[in-house]
Enzyme design. Structure first.
Site, PDB file in Angstrom:
ATOM      1  N   PRO A  13       8.160  -5.504   0.332  1.00 58.40           N
ATOM      2  CG  PRO A  13       9.602  -5.694  -1.795  1.00 58.40           C
ATOM      3  CD  PRO A  13       7.949  -5.586  -1.403  1.00 58.40           C
ATOM      4  CG  ASN A  14      12.906  -2.894   1.637  1.00 55.90           C
ATOM      5  OD1 ASN A  14      14.182  -4.180   1.363  1.00 55.90           O
ATOM      6  ND2 ASN A  14      13.113  -2.447   0.294  1.00 55.90           N
ATOM      7  NE  ARG A  21      12.786   0.110   4.629  1.00 58.55           N
ATOM      8  CZ  ARG A  21      11.317   0.306   3.892  1.00 58.55           C
ATOM      9  NH1 ARG A  21       9.816   0.045   4.164  1.00 58.55           N
ATOM     10  NH2 ARG A  21      11.724   0.702   2.839  1.00 58.55           N
ATOM     11  CE1 TYR A  26       7.963   3.508   5.452  1.00 59.50           C
ATOM     12  CE2 TYR A  26      10.853   3.148   5.926  1.00 59.50           C
ATOM     13  CZ  TYR A  26       9.384   3.507   4.730  1.00 59.50           C
ATOM     14  OH  TYR A  26       9.555   4.119   3.395  1.00 59.50           O
ATOM     15  CG  ASN A  77       2.828  -1.895   4.055  1.00 58.31           C
ATOM     16  OD1 ASN A  77       3.212  -1.373   3.308  1.00 58.31           O
ATOM     17  ND2 ASN A  77       3.943  -1.350   5.244  1.00 58.31           N
ATOM     18  CB  ALA A  80       9.075  -0.721  -3.836  1.00 59.02           C
ATOM     19  CD  GLU A 101      -2.973   1.203  -0.853  1.00 63.47           C
ATOM     20  OE1 GLU A 101      -4.229   0.817  -1.499  1.00 63.47           O
ATOM     21  OE2 GLU A 101      -1.550   1.557  -1.306  1.00 63.47           O
ATOM     22  CG  HIS A 103       1.309   2.522   2.608  1.00 69.33           C
ATOM     23  ND1 HIS A 103       1.859   1.090   1.999  1.00 69.33           N
ATOM     24  CD2 HIS A 103       0.123   2.960   1.585  1.00 69.33           C
ATOM     25  CE1 HIS A 103       1.784   1.797   0.711  1.00 69.33           C
ATOM     26  NE2 HIS A 103       0.335   1.964   0.723  1.00 69.33           N
ATOM     27  NE  ARG A 110       8.229   8.699   3.024  1.00 67.43           N
ATOM     28  CZ  ARG A 110       9.028   7.583   2.516  1.00 67.43           C
ATOM     29  NH1 ARG A 110       8.272   6.436   2.950  1.00 67.43           N
ATOM     30  NH2 ARG A 110       9.722   6.931   2.516  1.00 67.43           N
TER      31      ARG A 110
HETATM   32  C1  DQA Z   1       5.628   2.242   2.861  1.00 67.57           C
HETATM   33  C2  DQA Z   1       5.637   2.742   2.635  1.00 67.57           C
HETATM   34  C3  DQA Z   1       6.409   2.872   0.571  1.00 67.57           C
HETATM   35  O1  DQA Z   1       6.349   3.610  -0.056  1.00 67.57           O
HETATM   36  C4  DQA Z   1       7.808   2.123   1.111  1.00 67.57           C
HETATM   37  O2  DQA Z   1       8.447   1.214  -0.077  1.00 67.57           O
HETATM   38  C5  DQA Z   1       7.954   1.453   2.007  1.00 67.57           C
HETATM   39  C6  DQA Z   1       6.839   1.494   3.230  1.00 67.57           C
HETATM   40  C7  DQA Z   1       4.767   2.426   4.544  1.00 67.57           C
HETATM   41  O3  DQA Z   1       4.942   1.731   4.991  1.00 67.57           O
HETATM   42  O4  DQA Z   1       4.996   3.645   4.919  1.00 67.57           O
HETATM   43  O5  DQA Z   1       8.712   0.301   1.606  1.00 67.57           O
HETATM   44  O6  DQA Z   1       4.662   0.882   2.404  1.00 67.57           O
END
Ligand code: DQA
Length: 148
Positions: A13-14, A21, A26, A77, A80, A101, A103, A110
């Site tokens: 998501p997102n 964003r 990011y 990735n 959330a 995994e 990020h 964080r």
């Molecule tokens: C994320 C870190 C997550 O906590 C966050 O919700 C994201 C992006 C990252 O790539 O740093 O959407 O996965």
């Protein structure tokens, strides 16, 4: 056979909003920019890439199931969903192969709720805090793990 050298790169998501964003966290690169980096790196290892993003947990789970027959490795990735989804963890546990995994941000620097990752329990390795470069490192890692 597609499965032999195929890597699924799944984004949660997102992550479709990357570039605009929270750029202080990011960065300014879009998901399309990241996809280009991944494809370039994968080419160097003669790997095929299936690169996808979804805002829906169920869709991501379906793709992990697809990966069971079509992919040698998964890079994920989870956004959330990383911190909430036991269902994604269970799907990944049913995948037989390397899982990395990724990020973009260093989730351990964080908020406390980002310090827990369900995905990590199924992951061969975790890369966080390297920004888009982390995806390239993940491709190098799966290339090595597939061949070892
Ligand atoms: C994320 C870190 C997550 O906590 C966050 O919700 C994201 C992006 C990252 O790539 O740093 O959407 O996965």
């Amino acid at each position: 056979m597609a499965a032999l050298n195929t890597v699924f790169v799944l984004n949660g998501p997102n992550l479709n909003l990357l570039g605009t964003r929270e750029p202080d966290i990011y960065g300014r690169e879009t998901l399309g920019d990241i996809e280009r980096r991944v494809r370039e790196r994968a080419k160097a290892h003669a790997l095929n890439v299936v690169f996808r993003q979804s805002n829906a947990e169920a869709e991501i789970i379906g793709w992990i199931h697809e990966a069971r027959v079509q992919a040698k490795a998964v890079i994920i990735n989870g956004g959330a969903l990383t911190h909430t989804s036991i269902a994604i963890l269970d799907a990944l546990k049913a995948f037989d192969g390397p899982i990395i995994e990724v990020h973009l941000s260093n989730i351990y620097r964080r908020e406390a709720f980002r310090h827990q990752s369900f995905i990590s329990q199924a992951a061969s390795g975790v890369i966080c805090g390297l920004g888009p470069f982390g995806y390239e490192v993940a491709v190098d890692a799966v290339a090595r793990l597939i061949r070892s």
